[in-house]
Design a protein around this motif. Sequence first.
Motif, mmCIF file in Angstrom:
data_model
loop_
_atom_site.group_PDB
_atom_site.id
_atom_site.type_symbol
_atom_site.label_atom_id
_atom_site.label_comp_id
_atom_site.label_asym_id
_atom_site.label_seq_id
_atom_site.Cartn_x
_atom_site.Cartn_y
_atom_site.Cartn_z
ATOM 1 N N VAL A 52 0.588 11.189 3.239
ATOM 2 C CA VAL A 52 0.296 10.212 2.193
ATOM 3 C C VAL A 52 -0.522 9.094 2.833
ATOM 4 C CG1 VAL A 52 1.271 8.535 0.573
ATOM 5 C CG2 VAL A 52 2.437 10.726 0.960
ATOM 6 N N PRO A 53 -1.715 8.790 2.303
ATOM 7 C CA PRO A 53 -2.514 7.697 2.864
ATOM 8 C C PRO A 53 -1.780 6.355 2.723
ATOM 9 C CG PRO A 53 -3.813 9.018 1.321
ATOM 10 C CD PRO A 53 -2.388 9.451 1.185
ATOM 11 N N ASN A 58 -1.178 -3.708 10.875
ATOM 12 C CA ASN A 58 -2.170 -3.597 11.941
ATOM 13 C C ASN A 58 -3.342 -2.689 11.574
ATOM 14 O OD1 ASN A 58 -0.875 -1.147 12.100
ATOM 15 N ND2 ASN A 58 -0.402 -1.270 14.290
ATOM 16 N N SER A 59 -3.408 -2.247 10.319
ATOM 17 C CA SER A 59 -4.543 -1.439 9.851
ATOM 18 C C SER A 59 -5.756 -2.338 9.655
ATOM 19 C CB SER A 59 -4.209 -0.757 8.526
ATOM 20 O OG SER A 59 -3.094 0.090 8.657
ATOM 21 N N PRO A 60 -6.964 -1.838 9.956
ATOM 22 C CA PRO A 60 -8.167 -2.670 9.837
ATOM 23 C C PRO A 60 -8.436 -3.176 8.419
ATOM 24 C CG PRO A 60 -8.731 -0.437 10.571
ATOM 25 C CD PRO A 60 -7.249 -0.513 10.468
ATOM 26 N N ASN A 61 -8.006 -2.450 7.397
ATOM 27 C CA ASN A 61 -8.277 -2.842 6.008
ATOM 28 C C ASN A 61 -7.069 -3.491 5.329
ATOM 29 O OD1 ASN A 61 -6.940 -0.407 6.119
ATOM 30 N ND2 ASN A 61 -8.119 0.559 4.486
ATOM 31 N N SER A 64 -7.786 -6.570 2.974
ATOM 32 C CA SER A 64 -8.400 -6.249 1.680
ATOM 33 C C SER A 64 -7.372 -5.720 0.677
ATOM 34 C CB SER A 64 -9.542 -5.243 1.848
ATOM 35 O OG SER A 64 -9.061 -3.991 2.286
ATOM 36 N N TYR A 65 -6.297 -5.120 1.163
ATOM 37 C CA TYR A 65 -5.249 -4.611 0.271
ATOM 38 C C TYR A 65 -4.170 -5.652 -0.024
ATOM 39 C CZ TYR A 65 -6.890 0.194 0.191
ATOM 40 O OH TYR A 65 -7.623 1.323 -0.040
ATOM 41 N N THR A 66 -4.051 -6.686 0.784
ATOM 42 C CA THR A 66 -2.940 -7.630 0.612
ATOM 43 C C THR A 66 -3.327 -9.003 0.100
ATOM 44 O OG1 THR A 66 -3.083 -8.297 2.939
ATOM 45 C CG2 THR A 66 -1.520 -6.528 2.389
ATOM 46 N N THR A 67 -4.596 -9.340 0.036
ATOM 47 C CA THR A 67 -4.992 -10.660 -0.443
ATOM 48 C C THR A 67 -4.748 -10.740 -1.952
ATOM 49 O OG1 THR A 67 -6.674 -10.816 1.279
ATOM 50 C CG2 THR A 67 -6.863 -12.342 -0.587
ATOM 51 N N PRO A 68 -3.818 -11.609 -2.375
ATOM 52 C CA PRO A 68 -3.500 -11.695 -3.809
ATOM 53 C C PRO A 68 -4.515 -12.544 -4.565
ATOM 54 C CG PRO A 68 -2.158 -13.236 -2.596
ATOM 55 C CD PRO A 68 -2.981 -12.487 -1.578
ATOM 56 N N HIS A 69 -4.541 -12.373 -5.878
ATOM 57 C CA HIS A 69 -5.381 -13.232 -6.723
ATOM 58 C C HIS A 69 -4.738 -14.607 -6.861
ATOM 59 C CE1 HIS A 69 -8.281 -10.180 -7.865
ATOM 60 N NE2 HIS A 69 -7.258 -9.341 -7.911
ATOM 61 N N ILE A 80 1.661 -0.287 2.339
ATOM 62 C CA ILE A 80 0.957 -0.009 1.078
ATOM 63 C C ILE A 80 0.474 1.432 1.130
ATOM 64 C CG2 ILE A 80 -1.009 -0.590 -0.408
ATOM 65 C CD1 ILE A 80 -0.900 -3.423 0.854
ATOM 66 N N THR A 81 0.878 2.209 0.142
ATOM 67 C CA THR A 81 0.355 3.571 0.062
ATOM 68 C C THR A 81 -0.822 3.585 -0.893
ATOM 69 O OG1 THR A 81 1.874 4.283 -1.703
ATOM 70 C CG2 THR A 81 2.603 4.632 0.566
ATOM 71 N N ILE A 82 -1.766 4.480 -0.636
ATOM 72 C CA ILE A 82 -2.953 4.644 -1.481
ATOM 73 C C ILE A 82 -2.987 6.117 -1.894
ATOM 74 C CG2 ILE A 82 -5.446 4.309 -1.701
ATOM 75 C CD1 ILE A 82 -3.922 2.750 1.248
ATOM 76 N N PRO A 83 -2.090 6.495 -2.816
ATOM 77 C CA PRO A 83 -1.978 7.907 -3.176
ATOM 78 C C PRO A 83 -3.249 8.451 -3.813
ATOM 79 C CG PRO A 83 -0.650 6.548 -4.639
ATOM 80 C CD PRO A 83 -1.208 5.641 -3.595
#
Length: 140
Positions: A52-53, A58-61, A64-69, A80-83
């Motif tokens: 599962v992605p 410590n992931s480079p991206n 970009s996945y965690t910055t909230p609005h 965070i999974t990116i199914p």
Amino acid sequence: MHHPSTQSFYTFTAMHLSIHQVILLVSHLGLISSVKATPSKDVTKCLKFHKVPFVISNSPNWTSYTTPHNLRLVYEPAVITIPETSQDVSTSVKCAVEARLKVQPKGGGHSYASYSSGGRDGSLIVDMENFDLVEVDRCK
């Protein structure tokens, strides 16, 4: 956690899940569990085993996945999974439950209370960016 009476009721079609229906499904099946502050090796081991992605801090991206609005309520998810498939969604939830992590699906990420970031630290976020519809087969 195994729910044979409800498990066969739902048929997910890959690339067709509504964020609201995933929230209802997760809540209905009782798969929301207690929270941990950081991802356990168990959850990442489970996700890796099932291919599962996912991203962790410590992931480079990660940013970009965690910055909230909503920058007033910032929460730090554990993982965070990116199914990419409906099976990835199911496996994400199962791995989170086994690791006792709260599960939170994320659609657009515009929740005023930052629920799409887990609503608290240490959640497993299922980023639904690859899905847009849920189909329920009530005949099963």
